[in-house]
Design a protein around this motif. Sequence first.
Motif, short mmCIF file in Angstrom:
data_model
loop_
_atom_site.label_atom_id
_atom_site.label_comp_id
_atom_site.label_asym_id
_atom_site.label_seq_id
_atom_site.Cartn_x
_atom_site.Cartn_y
_atom_site.Cartn_z
N GLN A 169 0.83 -1.26 0.03
CA GLN A 169 0.11 0.01 -0.03
C GLN A 169 0.85 1.24 -0.09
N ASP A 170 2.04 1.03 0.82
CA ASP A 170 3.05 2.31 0.68
C ASP A 170 3.45 2.60 -0.81
N ALA A 171 3.83 1.51 -1.46
CA ALA A 171 4.22 1.51 -2.84
C ALA A 171 3.41 2.08 -3.82
N ALA A 172 2.15 1.66 -3.54
CA ALA A 172 0.90 2.21 -4.40
C ALA A 172 0.86 3.78 -4.23
N LYS A 173 1.06 4.37 -3.27
CA LYS A 173 1.25 5.77 -2.86
C LYS A 173 2.09 6.27 -3.94
N ASP A 174 3.15 5.82 -3.93
CA ASP A 174 4.38 6.55 -4.74
C ASP A 174 4.02 6.40 -6.09
N PHE A 175 3.52 4.99 -6.66
CA PHE A 175 3.27 4.68 -8.07
C PHE A 175 2.22 5.54 -8.73
N GLY A 176 1.19 5.81 -7.51
CA GLY A 176 0.12 6.54 -8.12
C GLY A 176 -1.16 5.60 -8.08
N PRO A 177 -2.07 5.83 -6.95
CA PRO A 177 -3.06 4.76 -6.71
C PRO A 177 -4.14 4.90 -7.94
N GLY A 178 -3.88 5.56 -8.74
CA GLY A 178 -4.79 5.63 -9.92
C GLY A 178 -4.34 4.90 -11.11
N THR A 179 -3.03 4.68 -11.07
CA THR A 179 -2.44 3.63 -12.02
C THR A 179 -2.87 2.17 -12.09
N PRO A 180 -2.91 1.48 -13.10
CA PRO A 180 -3.38 -0.04 -12.94
C PRO A 180 -2.41 -0.67 -11.78
N TYR A 181 -1.11 -0.46 -11.93
CA TYR A 181 -0.37 -1.20 -10.91
C TYR A 181 -0.47 -0.68 -9.53
N GLY A 182 -0.75 0.68 -9.33
CA GLY A 182 -0.94 1.30 -8.17
C GLY A 182 -2.33 0.75 -7.18
N SER A 183 -3.27 0.64 -8.27
CA SER A 183 -4.46 0.44 -7.86
C SER A 183 -4.61 -1.34 -7.52
N THR A 184 -3.89 -1.96 -8.24
CA THR A 184 -3.92 -3.39 -7.97
C THR A 184 -2.96 -3.79 -6.84
N LEU A 185 -1.86 -3.05 -6.46
CA LEU A 185 -1.07 -3.05 -5.25
C LEU A 185 -2.03 -2.78 -4.08
N ILE A 186 -2.83 -1.79 -4.09
CA ILE A 186 -3.63 -1.42 -3.05
C ILE A 186 -4.43 -2.95 -2.69
#
Length: 383
Positions: free
Chosen positions: A99-116
């Motif tokens: 979840q911390d990584a998703a914040k840096d990658f961007g929660p709106g990106t496919p990878y970030g939202s999937t990480l969340i």
Amino acid sequence: MDFNVKKLASGAGVFFTRAVQFTEEKLGQAEKTELDAHFENLLSRADCTKNWTEKIFRQTEVLLQPNPSARIEEFLYEKLDRKAPSRITIAELLGQYMQDAAKDFGPGTPYGSTLIKVGECERRLGGAEREFLHTSAISFLTPLRNFLEGDWRTISKERRLLENRRLDLDACKTRLKKAKAAEAKAAMAPDFQETRPRNYVLSASASALWSEEVEKAEHELRVAQTEFDRQAEVTRLLLEGISSTHVNHLRCLHEFVEAQAAYYKQCHLHMEDLQKELGRFPNAFAMNSGYSIATAGSSLPAGISGPEEPDTLKIEEVQAPATGTRKAKVLYDYDAADSSELSLLADELITVYTVPGMDSDWLVGERGNQKGKVPVTYLELLS
């Protein structure tokens, strides 16, 4: 500080006598009081219970806490009678990192939202694991520990007392045997003639002394026998309680299995929910591919356009080619994200084909009169 020399000397004498008796028994120079077969069976059963309970307890500790340093820390807190601090599980830590990584990658990106999504699932798994560890420690580990540190210590103490009573009893038997032998020897006096009155007096006096010694040895033997019988009965009752211990541990084992089954069931449900959410992974792949195509198309020379994006494909206008269609087996259930996609059921067979301009991660699937895009990763293409 009171220092009783007589008591100390008496204790040392008893210890020495028992040591001599034990050594003579090992060397075959003294008789040993044997316990009855039932009692020996109870002793063997108790030892077997202790050994296997200890092994099961240690291995269960390893299962619940594989980290030896953490086990040592929990052991120290327990001995200090202090509550161990709450420790985050590995799954919860992994979920937090995601979840911390998703914040840096961007929660709106496919990878970030999937990480969340995956991070949230990992944290739920970690919470379920913590609940399982807590329940198992209370319902299974604690009863085993109580037996090893409580009941078994009491049994061991009484068994040591019984062994001491047996050594005392056998020592009294040996002492009585020697006294009777000496008394018989003294009674076998030589021909006492009137011309030898002194020998007769001395022999009679020795016989009387040994008679007193025999009476004393018999009294000590009766006392030792009584103490031995009393201690044997106490030990027997404790050993027979092993059956109750087995019943209690059986109940605890059932509770452990129930807790383990509930934990794995909960984990399975969490993973099923996650799989359903990640069923839209191919969409993410398509979005990434479309984004790459659009980026590449913007840098092409004037007059040259990039390939058509998948989203502009009109499924209802697609016609099956005369050749190139194949059968495919569906591997997993798939819920269509929109009207352009085709929902799938595991193990069903559909007809698939590709059309120009479609992303390589997708095919067009047909099932009867239904038609729509299907993700390649959910299919097994048949020859």
